[in-house]
Design a protein around this motif. Structure first.
Motif: not given
Lengths: 96, 414
Positions: A23-25, A41-45, A54-55
């Motif tokens: 969560a919190h991305i 970084e945003y999509v995969f890492f 936190r999910e």
């Protein structure tokens, strides 16, 4: 695990829920100018934390609303569930 | 190392099998090594074995936090196959199957590789189209694949219930697929690597990666600091933890994948049966137990325990396909932690830190690749450049977008 406390419906069986990862991305705002690395970084890492994680969960077979949970990925113990937009519990001391 | 043979068996029988040579040493760690491999599972031990025997790198240590093959190597369902859709996957998995075929001879250790055939069932028009496309792609890659009608499936497996809730409409058979003894793979590679001079150090957990000027210089462990010119991380479900020590993230998430075995029965099923449509796979071990698995749990976890509802999702379709199995009792159930990439293909790659290499992301199907993965990774580490088989599986693909999307293509079951 096994019983998850939905912030909207209360305690329900785990099979009613689905997990959707970290969560919190935040989606980047400056998308016009992102490099491949920043998109990657945003999509995969992912942090893939061993410990407090936190999910995002959704109460698929219930109210169908999204919420967040704080769970220990080593013991599967859930410490808190909280609504989207609420401040994560313990955010100050252990932000991953 | 003394070779195993009929004569050594007879000789040791004379002394009631009390004087067998130890299979590998348990040395104390040296101050430094040319290559340190983190993780003493099949892939890590195979990497060390090929480094020492084929690449001329003998000053190698394998660091294992528990015991050899105690992670996913000892927790999988032992299935070997190479019937993947995409060329890069066919490259690595077929490379592995070819090595499997000569492995017992090469290692002088019986890994019980049994090419009993592997059958994928199709239960819908979509499944039929999927096996049609995949079967032809596999064939074009020079790998064996055959289509079966429901009648041919029934001939192979008289106990199957073709008219189950989602009737069997056809099958895709890879005759060279099968199973191998999972523990023996770890032990065989460990024995071979040890004989070639590799130090295998168990109960030695890596607690930190030391990096100097963006170059790896060694690892901190529960048994002290160990210097290393190169480090290969082969830590499966814990790969992200190793990456975090070195200060970066990996495109991985770790999930529990469970399996279960029944009580042992007489031979009843002589091939591996997989069904992606209703999602179960089963084979019979040489001890007679049915080895059963299905999908992973759908939440991140390092717990090595699966959730109960998945057991029901596994045995439901099993009993639907093979009604007579409903009378069997299940003996054991367990889970391993699998590191899954978004495209369901592995990572064999350099990392942002120089001389630190990662071999991970094998997800729910790493066992079958053990020899190929170790072989490709060893040659890549030795040459400081990913070889042609490993190159497509670089971490960079998650930035460039050149994914190897077997997640959509090759089936969930392993």
């Amino acid at each position: 695990m096994f019983i998850i406390d939905c912030p909207y419906c209360g305690k329900r069986d785990q099979t009613e829920f689905s997990c959707h990862g970290e969560a919190h991305i935040a989606r980047p705002t400056d998308t016009q100018n992102l490099t491949d690395e920043q998109w990657g970084e945003y999509v995969f890492f992912r942090s893939n934390t061993k410990g407090l994680h936190r999910e995002r969960w959704v109460h698929t077979h219930g109210c169908r609303r999204w919420f967040n949970a704080l769970r220990n990925t080593v013991t599967d113990e859930i410490f808190a569930t909280y609504r989207v937009g609420e401040v994560p519990p313990g955010a100050a001391e252990s932000q991953p | 190392m003394k070779a195993y043979s009929l004569f050594s068996l007879a000789r040791n029988a004379m002394s009631y099998h009390r004087n067998w040579q130890r299979v590998w040493r348990s040395p104390d760690p040296k101050k430094s090594y040319d290559v340190v491999i983190i993780g003493g599972g099949g892939h890590g031990l195979a990497t060390a074995y090929y480094l020492a025997t084929q690449c001329g790198v003998n000053n190698v240590a394998v660091l294992e936090k528990g015991w050899l093959g105690g992670g996913n190597t000892g927790r999988n369902t032992t299935i070997v196959r190479s019937n993947y859709l995409l060329d890069a996957s066919a490259g690595i998995y077929e490379h592995a199957v070819k090595l499997w075929e000569g492995l017992s001879q090469e290692l002088n250790y019986n890994v019980m590789f049994s090419q009993r055939g592997l059958l994928h069932l199709a239960h819908s028009v979509h499944d039929m189209q999927e096996i049609g496309r995949r079967g032809n792609a596999i064939y074009l890659n020079g790998i064996d694949s055959e289509f079966l009608t429901p009648q041919q499936v029934k001939e192979m497996l008289p106990i199957i219930n073709l008219n189950c809730r989602y009737p069997v409409m056809g099958g895709l058979l890879q005759k060279r697929g099968g199973t191998a003894r999972h523990d023996a793979v770890a032990w065989g590679y460990a024995r071979g690597a040890d004989a070639a001079g590799v130090d295998i150090i168990q109960n030695c957990e890596v607690t930190g990666i030391r990096v100097d000027n963006n170059k790896v210089v060694g690892v901190d462990t529960s048994r002290g600091y160990i210097g290393a010119r190169k480090v290969g991380a082969v830590a499966a479900g814990n790969s992200s933890v190793i990456a975090e020590m070195a200060g970066f993230k990996l495109p991985l998430e770790s999930y529990p994948l469970q399996a279960l075995v029944s009580e042992p029965v007489k031979p009843i099923i002589d091939c591996v049966v997989m069904s992606n449509g209703i999602h179960v796979y089963v084979s019979q071990s040489d001890k007679g137990e049915l080895v059963v698995g299905s999908g992973s749990d759908a939440y991140n976890s390092y717990s090595q325990r699966g959730s109960f509802d998945l057991i029901e999702h596994t045995v439901g379709p099993l009993c639907e396909l093979f009604p007579l199995f409903s009378r069997l009792r299940m003996l054991r159930q367990w889970a391993g932690i699998v590191d899954v990439t978004v495209d369901r293909s592995p990572i064999m790659s350099k990392s942002p830190v120089e001389n630190l290499y990662f071999n991970c992301g094998w997800g729910t199907g790493g066992f079958k690749a053990t020899p190929g993965s170790g072989h490709a990774f060893a040659h890549s580490i030795a040459n400081s450049e990913m070889n042609e088989i490993a190159a497509p599986f670089s971490i960079d693909r998650f930035n460039s977008g050149a994914l190897i999307d077997e997640g959509a293509a090759a089936a969930v079951a392993h």
